[in-house]
Design a protein around this motif. Structure first.
Motif, PDB file in Angstrom:
ATOM      1  N   GLU A   1      35.898  31.234  37.007  1.00  0.00           N
ATOM      2  CA  GLU A   1      36.842  30.237  37.519  1.00  0.00           C
ATOM      3  C   GLU A   1      37.809  29.782  36.427  1.00  0.00           C
ATOM      4  N   LEU A   2      37.283  29.514  35.244  1.00  0.00           N
ATOM      5  CA  LEU A   2      38.116  29.018  34.152  1.00  0.00           C
ATOM      6  C   LEU A   2      39.100  30.081  33.666  1.00  0.00           C
ATOM      7  N   ILE A   3      38.649  31.324  33.571  1.00  0.00           N
ATOM      8  CA  ILE A   3      39.534  32.406  33.128  1.00  0.00           C
ATOM      9  C   ILE A   3      40.663  32.602  34.134  1.00  0.00           C
ATOM     10  N   ARG A   4      40.340  32.550  35.419  1.00  0.00           N
ATOM     11  CA  ARG A   4      41.385  32.712  36.441  1.00  0.00           C
ATOM     12  C   ARG A   4      42.376  31.556  36.396  1.00  0.00           C
ATOM     13  N   ALA A   5      41.874  30.347  36.182  1.00  0.00           N
ATOM     14  CA  ALA A   5      42.749  29.171  36.152  1.00  0.00           C
ATOM     15  C   ALA A   5      43.701  29.211  34.960  1.00  0.00           C
ATOM     16  N   LEU A   6      43.208  29.689  33.830  1.00  0.00           N
ATOM     17  CA  LEU A   6      44.006  29.699  32.605  1.00  0.00           C
ATOM     18  C   LEU A   6      44.889  30.934  32.477  1.00  0.00           C
ATOM     19  N   GLY A   7      44.393  32.054  32.973  1.00  0.00           N
ATOM     20  CA  GLY A   7      45.070  33.327  32.745  1.00  0.00           C
ATOM     21  C   GLY A   7      44.545  33.972  31.473  1.00  0.00           C
ATOM     22  N   THR A   8      44.518  35.287  31.440  1.00  0.00           N
ATOM     23  CA  THR A   8      43.887  35.991  30.324  1.00  0.00           C
ATOM     24  C   THR A   8      44.618  35.760  29.003  1.00  0.00           C
ATOM     25  N   ILE A   9      45.936  35.614  29.031  1.00  0.00           N
ATOM     26  CA  ILE A   9      46.678  35.417  27.779  1.00  0.00           C
ATOM     27  C   ILE A   9      46.278  34.109  27.112  1.00  0.00           C
ATOM     28  N   THR A  10      46.175  33.037  27.909  1.00  0.00           N
ATOM     29  CA  THR A  10      45.772  31.750  27.352  1.00  0.00           C
ATOM     30  C   THR A  10      44.350  31.796  26.829  1.00  0.00           C
ATOM     31  N   VAL A  11      43.465  32.479  27.553  1.00  0.00           N
ATOM     32  CA  VAL A  11      42.077  32.584  27.087  1.00  0.00           C
ATOM     33  C   VAL A  11      42.019  33.340  25.761  1.00  0.00           C
ATOM     34  N   GLU A  12      42.813  34.404  25.639  1.00  0.00           N
ATOM     35  CA  GLU A  12      42.866  35.126  24.365  1.00  0.00           C
ATOM     36  C   GLU A  12      43.390  34.224  23.245  1.00  0.00           C
ATOM     37  N   ASP A  13      44.333  33.353  23.567  1.00  0.00           N
ATOM     38  CA  ASP A  13      44.838  32.406  22.560  1.00  0.00           C
ATOM     39  C   ASP A  13      43.728  31.466  22.090  1.00  0.00           C
ATOM     40  N   VAL A  14      42.880  31.034  23.031  1.00  0.00           N
ATOM     41  CA  VAL A  14      41.756  30.163  22.668  1.00  0.00           C
ATOM     42  C   VAL A  14      40.793  30.912  21.756  1.00  0.00           C
ATOM     43  N   ILE A  15      40.513  32.151  22.101  1.00  0.00           N
ATOM     44  CA  ILE A  15      39.624  32.976  21.276  1.00  0.00           C
ATOM     45  C   ILE A  15      40.223  33.166  19.884  1.00  0.00           C
ATOM     46  N   ASP A  16      41.516  33.404  19.854  1.00  0.00           N
ATOM     47  CA  ASP A  16      42.210  33.578  18.570  1.00  0.00           C
ATOM     48  C   ASP A  16      42.100  32.317  17.722  1.00  0.00           C
ATOM     49  N   SER A  17      42.237  31.153  18.354  1.00  0.00           N
ATOM     50  CA  SER A  17      42.154  29.890  17.617  1.00  0.00           C
ATOM     51  C   SER A  17      40.767  29.658  17.023  1.00  0.00           C
ATOM     52  N   GLU A  18      39.773  30.346  17.584  1.00  0.00           N
ATOM     53  CA  GLU A  18      38.405  30.256  17.069  1.00  0.00           C
ATOM     54  C   GLU A  18      38.102  31.349  16.049  1.00  0.00           C
ATOM     55  N   GLY A  19      39.105  32.174  15.753  1.00  0.00           N
ATOM     56  CA  GLY A  19      38.922  33.228  14.768  1.00  0.00           C
ATOM     57  C   GLY A  19      38.104  34.406  15.264  1.00  0.00           C
ATOM     58  N   GLU A  20      38.050  34.580  16.586  1.00  0.00           N
ATOM     59  CA  GLU A  20      37.206  35.636  17.148  1.00  0.00           C
ATOM     60  C   GLU A  20      37.993  36.697  17.914  1.00  0.00           C
ATOM     61  N   LEU A  21      39.295  36.708  17.775  1.00  0.00           N
ATOM     62  CA  LEU A  21      40.079  37.698  18.520  1.00  0.00           C
ATOM     63  C   LEU A  21      39.722  39.116  18.067  1.00  0.00           C
ATOM     64  N   GLY A  22      39.441  39.307  16.786  1.00  0.00           N
ATOM     65  CA  GLY A  22      39.038  40.617  16.301  1.00  0.00           C
ATOM     66  C   GLY A  22      37.756  41.097  16.963  1.00  0.00           C
ATOM     67  N   SER A  23      36.816  40.177  17.147  1.00  0.00           N
ATOM     68  CA  SER A  23      35.559  40.534  17.810  1.00  0.00           C
ATOM     69  C   SER A  23      35.804  40.924  19.266  1.00  0.00           C
TER      70      SER A  23
END
Length: 204
Positions: free
Chosen positions: A119-141
């Motif tokens: 539900e949260l991924i659909r509400a935010l969209g994948t690009i925004t979720v990737e931005d959140v992951i990036d802000s946590e330093g885990e985009l490489g993972s």
């Protein structure tokens, strides 16, 4: 007010009037984060969140807090795959018969399709979720997961869901981070309806 918490500690608290039953700690974290964004302190309002450790425990918690037990006001979230367990358990607890989705919602129980992370991924969209992951330093993972043979052909949404569920504590941590990134005008329907339902408890 002390929070109701999980398990036996609940019996020591007398000023809770509403219990919100959720499947796990990530769901609890998301509800807490959304309440905070709305400027609400659920514990101070007499509303306690209980992570049940799995939907199959719903019957035990309904027996503890519902009509057979403390007879408190109840609400909750469940995944669509566990909807039947919730329906049957609510019926056994004396809260209705032949319950459908609309009946569950009238009782304060809301269904996530497929689960809250979805539900949260659909509400935010994948690009925004990737931005959140990036802000946590885990985009490489995450990129590493995307390259794995088992996930290479999956869409980004499915890859993100898998990423959230992998790793110790990641699902719990990201549930609140994704809620923090939400536009409050586009909150996933189950979460939005739950918060609206809990607003009505303040007058009871």
């Amino acid at each position: 007010m002390k929070p109701l918490g999980d398990g036996c500690k609940a019996d020591r608290v007398s000023d809770t009037h509403t219990v919100v039953l959720v499947e796990g700690r990530s769901d609890k974290s998301a509800v807490e984060a959304l309440a905070e964004r709305h400027g609400r302190n659920l514990a101070a309002e007499g509303i306690s969140l209980v992570a049940m450790g799995g939907a199959t425990n719903i019957g035990t918690y309904l027996g503890k807090f519902g009509p057979p037990g403390r007879d408190l006001r109840l609400a909750g979230l469940c995944d669509v795959g566990e909807e039947g367990d919730f329906q049957r358990s609510l019926e056994r607890a004396g809260l209705g018969s032949d319950l459908g989705r609309a009946d569950l919602e009238a009782l304060g129980f809301f269904v996530c399709v497929a689960d809250l992370e979805d539900e949260l991924i659909r509400a935010l969209g994948t690009i925004t979720v990737e931005d959140v992951i990036d802000s946590e330093g885990e985009l490489g993972s995450f990129r590493t997961l995307q390259r794995q043979p088992a996930w290479r052909e999956s869409n980004t949404h499915a890859q993100l869901r898998r990423f959230m569920s992998a790793g110790s504590g990641r699902k719990i941590r990201y549930s609140s981070l994704l809620v923090a990134a939400l536009d409050l005008d586009h909150v996933p329907r189950p979460l939005d309806l739950l918060m609206t339902h809990l607003s009505t408890t303040r007058s009871h």
